[in-house]
Design a protein around this motif. Sequence first.
Motif, PDB file in Angstrom:
ATOM      1  N   SER A   1       5.237  -5.861  -8.137  1.00 47.55           N
ATOM      2  CA  SER A   1       5.562  -4.438  -8.055  1.00 47.55           C
ATOM      3  C   SER A   1       4.889  -3.663  -9.175  1.00 47.55           C
ATOM      4  O   SER A   1       4.331  -2.584  -8.966  1.00 47.55           O
ATOM      5  CB  SER A   1       7.079  -4.237  -8.121  1.00 47.55           C
ATOM      6  OG  SER A   1       7.707  -4.830  -7.013  1.00 47.55           O
TER       7      SER A   1
ATOM      8  N   ARG B   1       3.725   1.740  -1.382  1.00 46.62           N
ATOM      9  CA  ARG B   1       4.187   1.971  -2.754  1.00 46.62           C
ATOM     10  C   ARG B   1       3.086   2.641  -3.580  1.00 46.62           C
ATOM     11  O   ARG B   1       3.328   3.602  -4.309  1.00 46.62           O
ATOM     12  CB  ARG B   1       4.605   0.654  -3.407  1.00 46.62           C
ATOM     13  CG  ARG B   1       5.004   0.823  -4.873  1.00 46.62           C
ATOM     14  CD  ARG B   1       5.188  -0.531  -5.544  1.00 46.62           C
ATOM     15  NE  ARG B   1       6.402  -1.188  -5.099  1.00 46.62           N
ATOM     16  CZ  ARG B   1       7.598  -1.004  -5.673  1.00 46.62           C
ATOM     17  NH1 ARG B   1       7.714  -0.188  -6.703  1.00 46.62           N
ATOM     18  NH2 ARG B   1       8.653  -1.631  -5.220  1.00 46.62           N
ATOM     19  N   GLY B   2       1.869   2.129  -3.467  1.00 50.51           N
ATOM     20  CA  GLY B   2       0.768   2.694  -4.230  1.00 50.51           C
ATOM     21  C   GLY B   2       0.506   4.147  -3.881  1.00 50.51           C
ATOM     22  O   GLY B   2       0.284   4.982  -4.767  1.00 50.51           O
TER      23      GLY B   2
ATOM     24  N   LEU C   1       0.817  -1.210   0.000  1.00 44.29           N
ATOM     25  CA  LEU C   1       0.000   0.000   0.000  1.00 44.29           C
ATOM     26  C   LEU C   1       0.851   1.261   0.000  1.00 44.29           C
ATOM     27  O   LEU C   1       0.525   2.253  -0.658  1.00 44.29           O
ATOM     28  CB  LEU C   1      -0.926  -0.014   1.225  1.00 44.29           C
ATOM     29  CG  LEU C   1      -1.850   1.199   1.389  1.00 44.29           C
ATOM     30  CD1 LEU C   1      -2.752   1.378   0.179  1.00 44.29           C
ATOM     31  CD2 LEU C   1      -2.679   1.052   2.665  1.00 44.29           C
TER      32      LEU C   1
ATOM     33  N   ILE D   1       1.080  -3.052  -8.741  1.00 42.55           N
ATOM     34  CA  ILE D   1       0.700  -1.931  -7.878  1.00 42.55           C
ATOM     35  C   ILE D   1       0.991  -0.599  -8.558  1.00 42.55           C
ATOM     36  O   ILE D   1       0.098   0.219  -8.783  1.00 42.55           O
ATOM     37  CB  ILE D   1       1.434  -2.020  -6.529  1.00 42.55           C
ATOM     38  CG1 ILE D   1       1.023  -3.287  -5.777  1.00 42.55           C
ATOM     39  CG2 ILE D   1       1.143  -0.785  -5.679  1.00 42.55           C
ATOM     40  CD1 ILE D   1       1.855  -3.566  -4.548  1.00 42.55           C
ATOM     41  N   SER D   2       2.267  -0.377  -8.887  1.00 42.46           N
ATOM     42  CA  SER D   2       2.670   0.894  -9.468  1.00 42.46           C
ATOM     43  C   SER D   2       2.039   1.122 -10.831  1.00 42.46           C
ATOM     44  O   SER D   2       1.556   2.217 -11.141  1.00 42.46           O
ATOM     45  CB  SER D   2       4.197   0.960  -9.580  1.00 42.46           C
ATOM     46  OG  SER D   2       4.798   0.841  -8.308  1.00 42.46           O
TER      47      SER D   2
ATOM     48  N   GLY E   1      -0.704  -0.227 -12.016  1.00 45.57           N
ATOM     49  CA  GLY E   1      -2.143  -0.018 -11.862  1.00 45.57           C
ATOM     50  C   GLY E   1      -2.481   1.398 -11.451  1.00 45.57           C
ATOM     51  O   GLY E   1      -3.414   2.014 -11.986  1.00 45.57           O
ATOM     52  N   VAL E   2      -1.707   1.923 -10.486  1.00 45.39           N
ATOM     53  CA  VAL E   2      -1.928   3.303 -10.045  1.00 45.39           C
ATOM     54  C   VAL E   2      -1.682   4.274 -11.196  1.00 45.39           C
ATOM     55  O   VAL E   2      -2.480   5.185 -11.457  1.00 45.39           O
ATOM     56  CB  VAL E   2      -1.004   3.639  -8.855  1.00 45.39           C
ATOM     57  CG1 VAL E   2      -1.020   5.142  -8.576  1.00 45.39           C
ATOM     58  CG2 VAL E   2      -1.435   2.865  -7.617  1.00 45.39           C
TER      59      VAL E   2
ATOM     60  N   ASP F   1       3.431   6.332  -5.217  1.00 42.44           N
ATOM     61  CA  ASP F   1       3.374   6.432  -6.669  1.00 42.44           C
ATOM     62  C   ASP F   1       2.240   7.358  -7.104  1.00 42.44           C
ATOM     63  O   ASP F   1       2.388   8.145  -8.048  1.00 42.44           O
ATOM     64  CB  ASP F   1       3.185   5.047  -7.293  1.00 42.44           C
ATOM     65  CG  ASP F   1       4.448   4.199  -7.204  1.00 42.44           C
ATOM     66  OD1 ASP F   1       5.515   4.758  -6.878  1.00 42.44           O
ATOM     67  OD2 ASP F   1       4.368   2.984  -7.444  1.00 42.44           O
ATOM     68  N   ALA F   2       1.101   7.270  -6.435  1.00 46.13           N
ATOM     69  CA  ALA F   2      -0.015   8.163  -6.763  1.00 46.13           C
ATOM     70  C   ALA F   2       0.356   9.614  -6.475  1.00 46.13           C
ATOM     71  O   ALA F   2       0.089  10.516  -7.283  1.00 46.13           O
ATOM     72  CB  ALA F   2      -1.256   7.760  -5.969  1.00 46.13           C
TER      73      ALA F   2
END
Length: 300
Positions: free
Chosen positions: A174, A98-99, A96, A177-178, A180-181, A102-103
């Motif tokens: 990885s 990381r997400g 979470l 998550i990244s 997808g965001v 990145d966002a």
Amino acid sequence: MSSSQRDDGVLVGDGGYREGMSTLDPSTSLQRTYRYLRIGIAGMVVVIFASVGVAAASVGWLTSLSDYYYTSARTPFVGALIAVGFALLALSGRGLERGLLDAAALFAPLIALIPTTLAPGTIADIDLPCRFRCFPPAFEAGAANGIATYLITGTVVVIVAALLVILRQVPVASFAISGGVAIGVLAAVGLSWAFARDWVLAQGHFVATIAFFALFALVAVLAAFPRRSDPPARVFRALYIVIAVLLVAVLAAYIAFLPQADTLGIPLALVAEAAALVLFSAFWIVQGIEKWSEPNPSLR
């Protein structure tokens, strides 16, 4: 003995050699990278404040920090926010965390590339076709260029990341998550720009600003209560909690006072934005101190 230094000790004052002593603990390249990134992010806040202070000497104190985009502060203001975005992407996290980072990295450039609306009379040489706040028509082409560049660059980054996954240089988890965001934010920006351009020009800056600092309030909470590692020392946990609570309070004040920012006579929006930047910088200073000597000082 030769006067040259050996790997396992240091020279002393008389030219002798004392085994096993060192004046400084050696740091790894990974440690130095994370240290410099955190210092650099905190330093970008100084860049923004310095540029605004210099501009204020000639145009006075405006309603908000964002209004200084339309002054001589524009170049360092935009440059600092884009640099923050790249630095946040460079700081690795997990799950979470990381997400969220990145966002936030994707929203930081949008704060700079979609300028704020402006009230008539704020800047003497900018004409506005409205009674209250609106987006200056003369700056629409620049905003369009910035958003197009943002979407193209973001798409290229996602494609390169996907290729690295295919080549097994990046873990699939990885990228999930990244990637997808990134795809979600890029799609939202692209569709909004294509079908609701006027709304983006009128509200995009404020949405990006609120999203950016709200994400960091969550990051501070996760830093205080990590899910994948040991909890921080009490003093650091307390500082993270204070930063998160104050960020939420500042954002609430910012949202409440923003519609009346031009009529209050007091630059409350400017104060709220400045406070949010100070808290953002404080987070990285605190985390830099906490993780200064960790062998793998990545985000939790």
